[in-house]
Design a protein around this motif. Structure first.
Motif, PDB file in Angstrom:
ATOM      1  N   LEU A  85       0.837  -1.203   0.000  1.00  0.00           N
ATOM      2  CA  LEU A  85       0.000   0.000   0.000  1.00  0.00           C
ATOM      3  C   LEU A  85       0.869   1.249   0.000  1.00  0.00           C
ATOM      4  CD1 LEU A  85      -2.589   1.672   0.397  1.00  0.00           C
ATOM      5  CD2 LEU A  85      -2.733   0.822   2.715  1.00  0.00           C
ATOM      6  N   ASP A  86       1.881   1.272   0.849  1.00  0.00           N
ATOM      7  CA  ASP A  86       2.729   2.462   0.909  1.00  0.00           C
ATOM      8  C   ASP A  86       3.579   2.609  -0.350  1.00  0.00           C
ATOM      9  OD1 ASP A  86       3.667   4.785   2.454  1.00  0.00           O
ATOM     10  OD2 ASP A  86       5.603   3.774   2.285  1.00  0.00           O
ATOM     11  N   GLN A 106       3.209   1.438  -3.432  1.00  0.00           N
ATOM     12  CA  GLN A 106       2.456   1.771  -4.643  1.00  0.00           C
ATOM     13  C   GLN A 106       1.912   3.195  -4.584  1.00  0.00           C
ATOM     14  OE1 GLN A 106       0.961  -0.563  -7.128  1.00  0.00           O
ATOM     15  NE2 GLN A 106       2.067  -2.377  -6.486  1.00  0.00           N
ATOM     16  N   SER A 107       1.360   3.556  -3.445  1.00  0.00           N
ATOM     17  CA  SER A 107       0.748   4.879  -3.345  1.00  0.00           C
ATOM     18  C   SER A 107       1.796   5.968  -3.505  1.00  0.00           C
ATOM     19  CB  SER A 107       0.035   5.036  -1.998  1.00  0.00           C
ATOM     20  OG  SER A 107      -0.950   4.045  -1.851  1.00  0.00           O
ATOM     21  N   VAL A 108       2.942   5.808  -2.844  1.00  0.00           N
ATOM     22  CA  VAL A 108       3.987   6.825  -2.952  1.00  0.00           C
ATOM     23  C   VAL A 108       4.578   6.833  -4.357  1.00  0.00           C
ATOM     24  CG1 VAL A 108       6.267   7.510  -2.123  1.00  0.00           C
ATOM     25  CG2 VAL A 108       4.462   6.887  -0.502  1.00  0.00           C
ATOM     26  N   VAL A 158       3.084   6.204  -7.190  1.00  0.00           N
ATOM     27  CA  VAL A 158       2.188   6.931  -8.084  1.00  0.00           C
ATOM     28  C   VAL A 158       2.130   8.406  -7.700  1.00  0.00           C
ATOM     29  CG1 VAL A 158      -0.210   7.159  -8.852  1.00  0.00           C
ATOM     30  CG2 VAL A 158       0.863   4.908  -8.742  1.00  0.00           C
ATOM     31  N   ALA A 159       2.114   8.692  -6.396  1.00  0.00           N
ATOM     32  CA  ALA A 159       2.111  10.098  -5.969  1.00  0.00           C
ATOM     33  C   ALA A 159       3.340  10.825  -6.501  1.00  0.00           C
ATOM     34  CB  ALA A 159       2.038  10.187  -4.447  1.00  0.00           C
ATOM     35  N   LEU A 211       2.740  11.625 -10.175  1.00  0.00           N
ATOM     36  CA  LEU A 211       1.788  12.731 -10.319  1.00  0.00           C
ATOM     37  C   LEU A 211       2.479  14.058  -9.989  1.00  0.00           C
ATOM     38  CD1 LEU A 211      -1.290  11.008  -8.641  1.00  0.00           C
ATOM     39  CD2 LEU A 211      -1.093  11.598 -11.054  1.00  0.00           C
ATOM     40  N   TRP A 240      -2.533  13.836 -17.989  1.00  0.00           N
ATOM     41  CA  TRP A 240      -2.024  12.487 -17.749  1.00  0.00           C
ATOM     42  C   TRP A 240      -0.538  12.558 -17.424  1.00  0.00           C
ATOM     43  CZ3 TRP A 240      -5.590   8.683 -17.656  1.00  0.00           C
ATOM     44  CH2 TRP A 240      -6.787   8.895 -18.352  1.00  0.00           C
ATOM     45  N   ARG A 274       0.522   1.703 -17.737  1.00  0.00           N
ATOM     46  CA  ARG A 274      -0.607   2.633 -17.778  1.00  0.00           C
ATOM     47  C   ARG A 274      -0.140   4.080 -17.599  1.00  0.00           C
ATOM     48  NH1 ARG A 274      -2.785   0.331 -12.036  1.00  0.00           N
ATOM     49  NH2 ARG A 274      -1.667  -1.446 -12.884  1.00  0.00           N
ATOM     50  N   TYR A 275      -1.004   4.997 -17.952  1.00  0.00           N
ATOM     51  CA  TYR A 275      -0.868   6.405 -17.599  1.00  0.00           C
ATOM     52  C   TYR A 275      -1.675   6.650 -16.328  1.00  0.00           C
ATOM     53  CZ  TYR A 275       0.474   7.090 -22.512  1.00  0.00           C
ATOM     54  OH  TYR A 275       1.096   7.025 -23.730  1.00  0.00           O
ATOM     55  N   TYR A 276      -1.350   7.703 -15.593  1.00  0.00           N
ATOM     56  CA  TYR A 276      -2.188   8.094 -14.456  1.00  0.00           C
ATOM     57  C   TYR A 276      -2.819   9.441 -14.752  1.00  0.00           C
ATOM     58  CZ  TYR A 276       0.176   4.308 -12.220  1.00  0.00           C
ATOM     59  OH  TYR A 276       0.665   3.052 -11.941  1.00  0.00           O
ATOM     60  N   HIS A 277      -4.034   9.611 -14.315  1.00  0.00           N
ATOM     61  CA  HIS A 277      -4.817  10.804 -14.553  1.00  0.00           C
ATOM     62  C   HIS A 277      -4.653  11.740 -13.362  1.00  0.00           C
ATOM     63  CE1 HIS A 277      -8.776  13.014 -15.046  1.00  0.00           C
ATOM     64  NE2 HIS A 277      -8.305  13.050 -16.278  1.00  0.00           N
ATOM     65  N   TYR A 315      -1.386  10.195   2.155  1.00  0.00           N
ATOM     66  CA  TYR A 315      -1.025  10.430   0.754  1.00  0.00           C
ATOM     67  C   TYR A 315      -1.877  11.553   0.178  1.00  0.00           C
ATOM     68  CZ  TYR A 315       0.677   5.804   1.905  1.00  0.00           C
ATOM     69  OH  TYR A 315       1.282   4.762   2.536  1.00  0.00           O
ATOM     70  N   GLN A 341      -6.099   4.115 -12.527  1.00  0.00           N
ATOM     71  CA  GLN A 341      -5.343   5.159 -13.222  1.00  0.00           C
ATOM     72  C   GLN A 341      -5.428   6.497 -12.506  1.00  0.00           C
ATOM     73  OE1 GLN A 341      -5.941   4.762 -17.783  1.00  0.00           O
ATOM     74  NE2 GLN A 341      -7.444   3.389 -16.913  1.00  0.00           N
ATOM     75  N   LEU A 370      -6.134  -0.914  -3.039  1.00  0.00           N
ATOM     76  CA  LEU A 370      -5.197  -1.492  -2.075  1.00  0.00           C
ATOM     77  C   LEU A 370      -5.858  -1.666  -0.705  1.00  0.00           C
ATOM     78  CD1 LEU A 370      -2.040   0.500  -3.238  1.00  0.00           C
ATOM     79  CD2 LEU A 370      -2.369  -1.968  -3.467  1.00  0.00           C
TER      80      LEU A 370
END
Lengths: 316, 316, 316, 316, 316, 316
Positions: free
Chosen positions: A280-281, A283-285, A287-288, A291, A300, A309-312, E182, E267, E276
């Protein structure tokens, strides 16, 4: 040694000349209107920017490589809202001329505050054996100095100085909260959270660019941590075998699946919960960070090849 | 204690009554013409056979379980070329009544001869550090006693007493031969071959049925071996770090792929060759065991679910 | 035709001018201090080196392509312990000017010695039918000439002249040794080892660059070999169907898994052992080649994309 | 030999006694109110039903096995809308007492009509070489007799007599239609459709239960067909190599993916289209069979383990 | 209607006769010493136990099936520390005789308390549109009645009455906590947490045994929820498209990977974190349920086929 | 606005000067003999070609980007059988200067003819509800205008204007034919074929370069179509739930496997057949496009990374 000026402060120096040492993270000889010019990317712990060498580019190109620290004299300018450098002089810098710590990116959070949080969690581990083990590890000053500095990854999440500490505190924070929700052994889970990535201290070398050590590649941080904990536990007379067994299992199983290089599959609730909180930590960090690295106007992010993938950029 | 009669010798006792202790590996209450009868499978280290309890089957059914050793008085008979027992009396046997070693299957090969072969390979390791390490391990009598007995698996290949020794000697034999074909460090490769599955000593319990220990399931034989070797090497003053690193890598990588629970991917030629030789022996012996277990007239073996196929009994 | 000078002999010609024909394996127009220059890589069967064209680089760049053989006049020089060429003249070479065999890399081992080893294995096959089949194949001079030259792969292991012969002899060597360890039919196993990759004779074209033939891509070497063996066996009156069936199966199953383009899964012990020995040789030689191609001072090889790892150069 | 009464005609014989030979596909000894009884499932080409042996069940249970043909005398009765047999006598039947063809299920479609359709497609192949090849194969009476009878699978789709012919005609029908939609070589595609599963003639034995032959398991129908076509083409003087190559590729690639035991990946448009049409027919008929086998009131079929789902009986 | 006695209260009624209606979850005709007997497993929302029918077992066996509710008169007895029933009378029970809710297991937690927690989270969603949407859904009494009762799964985690509510509250609890760690949009994340599994209301039927509905199998709870939310949002004039888009994405992506039947890959950071946290709760509760179902003396749980492992009962 | 000259007509204008607006799909600054030049690729709906800017290349390089439309004045010339442009002037073009539709490639087939075919299929749907639904969708002029233009993909098959219509008509053609072969509900299957990819109208934006919309990435065309059909069906009073359920399932399951982003697995024969016909058309057209894009003399196409193979240009 010159006083270091942070790259993030250049915006207040437009039009001025600066002199200082910076890490070269990219270098490219490009075709200009009449001649070649050299475009380099300079970095320190506060950020990075582009710098241009317009004269003698071909010759200067041979003077240093990506990964080197250079000493630069340059004028700061602002081109289309981007701060840049026009380089007057640049040369390879000797190690005596700079402090390596200035050149790598680091956590946004204060390491001392995080260290305090970490020791706060150690205090919360009430089981006497686990508490003793944690103290024997984190109160070893030499080791802790390394732990404090270490990144948690080469790329992806927490790939910066103090990243390991930041990630460790986050996972412990999650595990403490979650221990109120499920029937886990809280002492065991917290200890696992605090120690799970300790092996990364030996897995990465970090000055100035994060990379794997030989032992990191050939043994890996799970086994390095397992081995280290066994040694430390042996030094504590009477350390119960059952506790050590459970702790080793949590370390060895925290990647969750064999395909993700986990040594074991989680076979206790504590090992499972640790794996899920770690994930959880991370992956979240991860992606953060992607971004945060996107321009403000972007819809994106860059394409994330690892996760396909892309992130929105949520804007509501 | 009664003198044990091997099941493989029953064929010479047809019509005689025997009394002895045997391991129950299967038990089933079946419908007979007029009444229930009990069909059990008895095993010792020489083989196994069916035994029938025709009277009081329901009551007797409750007296013991699969995995128990029973004391049986029965008549040997020959039914359609199959040796069987007609049981007169049967009861749970006390541990004092038998020698556990009689009830598990074991290697066809003489353990003493194989032990000699093993020490022969130790002698061939010329590197002084590796030789010292091997001696410190295999000359530990207590450990060696366990090593000598241990199986190399719960099911599939070498799942019998002395199986670990047999497999170890085979892999060493292959590695020695192969070290003449490829540019490997022969000392390192041989040492890796001799030690690669040592952790199985702690991974399995074997009396009388082979099963995983708690530490076996939660830590696994790769990490157990890694840990054990680190401890032994630390006791040898001056043991070179580079050698230990290479050896640990071979142990941790010998399963070859993460999907097969390898801790590391093979990243040295020695680790790769060890993995391939280990695999060659394990797979070949596994299939040879399945072929050997098929009736002489069979064209195909039982279905091998693990590998999703039947094997053909080559007859040319 | 000029007498060919081996690239490996250039080290004794530093400062001299040479003239000869060499294969171009890479070509790149680069930016020099004042002007463009051309950097090409030249190869013959003894090795490869870099060559530089400093004048008229843009024009000369259009005169030939990668994969062509060129005629070069150049001065040999030694730059930072690397032998290089400074090219005075270079042009596309006509096929009449050189002998193609000079430009591809080849096995370190003497093909005649290996051919002898191959026939030695043929002699060891005692089964009269298998021996007859082997002779009918390897004593066909036209075919054997192709077999002797062929590579065993386009990239990865044994991707050079005589590579197929070298690999075949190695696999036969392994199979012969292994047939002493497991209950296999030695005659069948040896025959399978000798024939398993024969289809590669038709799968690759090799002059000067190794590539797939049309039939190689559309049919593949397993089916090509199967088909070829069926034809040869039909010519031997009375060839037993059961033997042919077993042999075909070994050929069709030697890749081991469907995912690796095996036509069948190994369903006999011989097919399984052949697959494992083939794999042992291919993988070991593939990695040994990568290690050998690394500079002496390297700690890690180039990244192996196919297997997703670096290899460590063992130095103990 | 008694005249055979079809199981599908029993519904008109309720209350009557019948005598005849039927294939046993399942047999189970069950507990009745007072005694054991035997429940068997009998099958002929027209269908299957349950039959009950109420007396001497244990003894009779030993007289025959699943897969045997038995001679039965029994009364037909109707229990809760299900036709059943109450068996008076049953014994193993000698091969002289029945015609094996009566006991296996077969296509709903008339084989002669389908054979005519097949030859209709042969006539539509205008390329002289392909037409000649097809004639040399399908006009071989001995082979065609086998082809006419063969099933297309052991389980799943078309697993009944004439199933191969039915599937072949369907795939050819699809390919002919599709050749009007995409830029394929129609002659080649049609020929591939007609021949693609021909190897199944040798892959299955069908009397009375469909199973794999030895050569079917060890070589497989793709290679068997490839081999057969090569032999037939060689007998036609001047058969163009390029045509044979394309045809072989279609045969070897028609399973589409290595994971599905395809020898090659489809690399021509014709091979790809053949694969997709083959798949369309196989999957559709497989599911249609499952739906047809469900009771009229069912909402979902049995669970399809192969494809991991239930199918819904569309009723709109 | 008789007053229902909970199975969990039988321990206080040993030796007494009880009469009541219970759900049959298993039924087996077994061989007793002299005769058949019937062993059934009875369940209500408080637990389950074994019950024995010693007389007329064969006849009674036909009177009801697994999944039926029966009316039983029986004596409670205590056999080896296990509470059991000796059945005197048993028959199929009419729906008018019992309250279905008594027969299915339910959450340990009080649904009213959990409902309050749920509405507490709704209150914390400050975004006016999201708050309006949540109210329009959870204040619909008819829907909420279904939501309150629904299970969150057929097997594995939360497979009991109120399971959906319990899981929803847990995921919201996690998401609220994590939103402090986050940079997520807290309103959006909380809304997603509260609605993510709402579609399960329509996916399962639960009386008395949990199973899939037709629409559940053919459409699935992700699409059902997506569809439902779109309808509800349309009824709110001016509901911003961007918010709806983000919310739909969270619903459609919360399974995380295509292989786990996710409609989309996460995404947005909110979608990722929701996935998660959902996973953390589902996995942890699933394993906690398995551990809780193990006897107190067990060292390992039953084998978890879905995840291919045993779980160890931590006891430190 | 200038009259647009199709690129495909340039071959008749060799030596002439043309002026017009074209889409830039690639742009590269290259090294010429004495100076840099700019190589751009221009495209309109009729084809694409290379254009060269020889003067002021560096400056002009900054005036526009890939994806822009430019206004060009250039001379058409023929270099080694390739039509090219030598550009005299080039600048960014304003949207008022051109008609966007001229710059994207489009189907070879006449959209009006295909639209007629589509309505022909609508007429063949005899079920009154399905027919009504189809009319309510395709007779919505605004929607149909979008549908008529839309591509069926970003890359791979039918990635051009009218591609969605072309693909839809093809799949319907296949489904109609196939409905004569298998026991499907023809009305349902045809409706599914006509609607299955309708969601792509909202998934792609197409002017001038095909790309995903935000809702396309975050929701996907399966859910968009499902949602749309639900809305349309709600507007038809009395639309039977069972029919809608079946139709939704077909839409949600038409990708066939979770790994290919299917929302459901096909669980009805109609859903399965639709998936297989969709796949047949997509794959065949995708490969046909690759073959058509290859030069006439090629033996193999470019490498197809998605499917990991080359395709062979059948020439018989």
């Amino acid at each position: 040694m010159l006083e270091h000026i942070n790259i993030s402060d250049f915006k207040d120096l437009v039009g001025k000349e600066i002199t200082g040492c910076y890490l070269v993270t990219a270098k490219e000889l490009r075709d200009g209107k009449n001649d070649k010019f050299l475009r380099i990317r300079l970095q320190d712990s506060s950020g990075s920017l582009a710098a241009y060498v317009w004269k003698d580019a071909i010759k200067i190109n041979d003077l240093f490589s990506e990964g080197d620290v250079v000493r630069v004299t340059a004028t700061v300018n602002n081109y289309k809202e981007q701060i840049q450098l026009n380089v007057a002089q640049v040369r390879y810098a000797d190690k005596s001329e700079y402090n390596l710590d200035e050149f790598i990116s680091r956590s946004d959070k204060d390491p001392e505050v995080m260290a305090e949080q970490l020791f706060g969690f150690v205090d919360k581990v009430e089981n006497v054996w686990l508490n003793k083990l944690l103290r024997s590890i984190f109160e070893d000053k030499e080791l802790f100095a390394l732990f404090l500095e270490a990144p948690a990854a080469k790329s992806w999440h927490h790939n910066y100085m103090h990243g390991l500490l930041e990630h460790t505190v986050s996972v412990a924070t999650l595990c403490e909260f979650v221990s109120g929700l499920y029937p886990v052994n809280r002492n065991l889970l917290l200890t696992g959270a605090l120690l799970h990535d300790l092996g990364k201290v030996f897995e990465y070398s970090t000055k100035p660019v994060i990379d794997f050590t030989e032992i990191g590649r050939l043994v890996g941080h799970l086994s390095l941590c397992d081995q280290f904990i066994c040694e430390k536990a042996r030094l504590i007379t009477g350390f119960p075998a059952e506790i050590l067994l459970n702790l080793r299992h949590m370390i060895l199983a925290h990647h969750g699946e064999y395909e993700k290089a986990s040594v074991r599959l989680p076979q206790t609730l504590e090992a499972l919960v640790l794996h899920l909180c770690d994930n959880l930590d991370a992956q979240s960090v991860g992606v953060a960070q992607m971004l945060a690295a996107s321009p403000e106007t972007a819809v994106w992010t860059e394409f994330d090849k690892l996760n396909n993938r892309y992130y929105h950029l949520t804007k509501i």
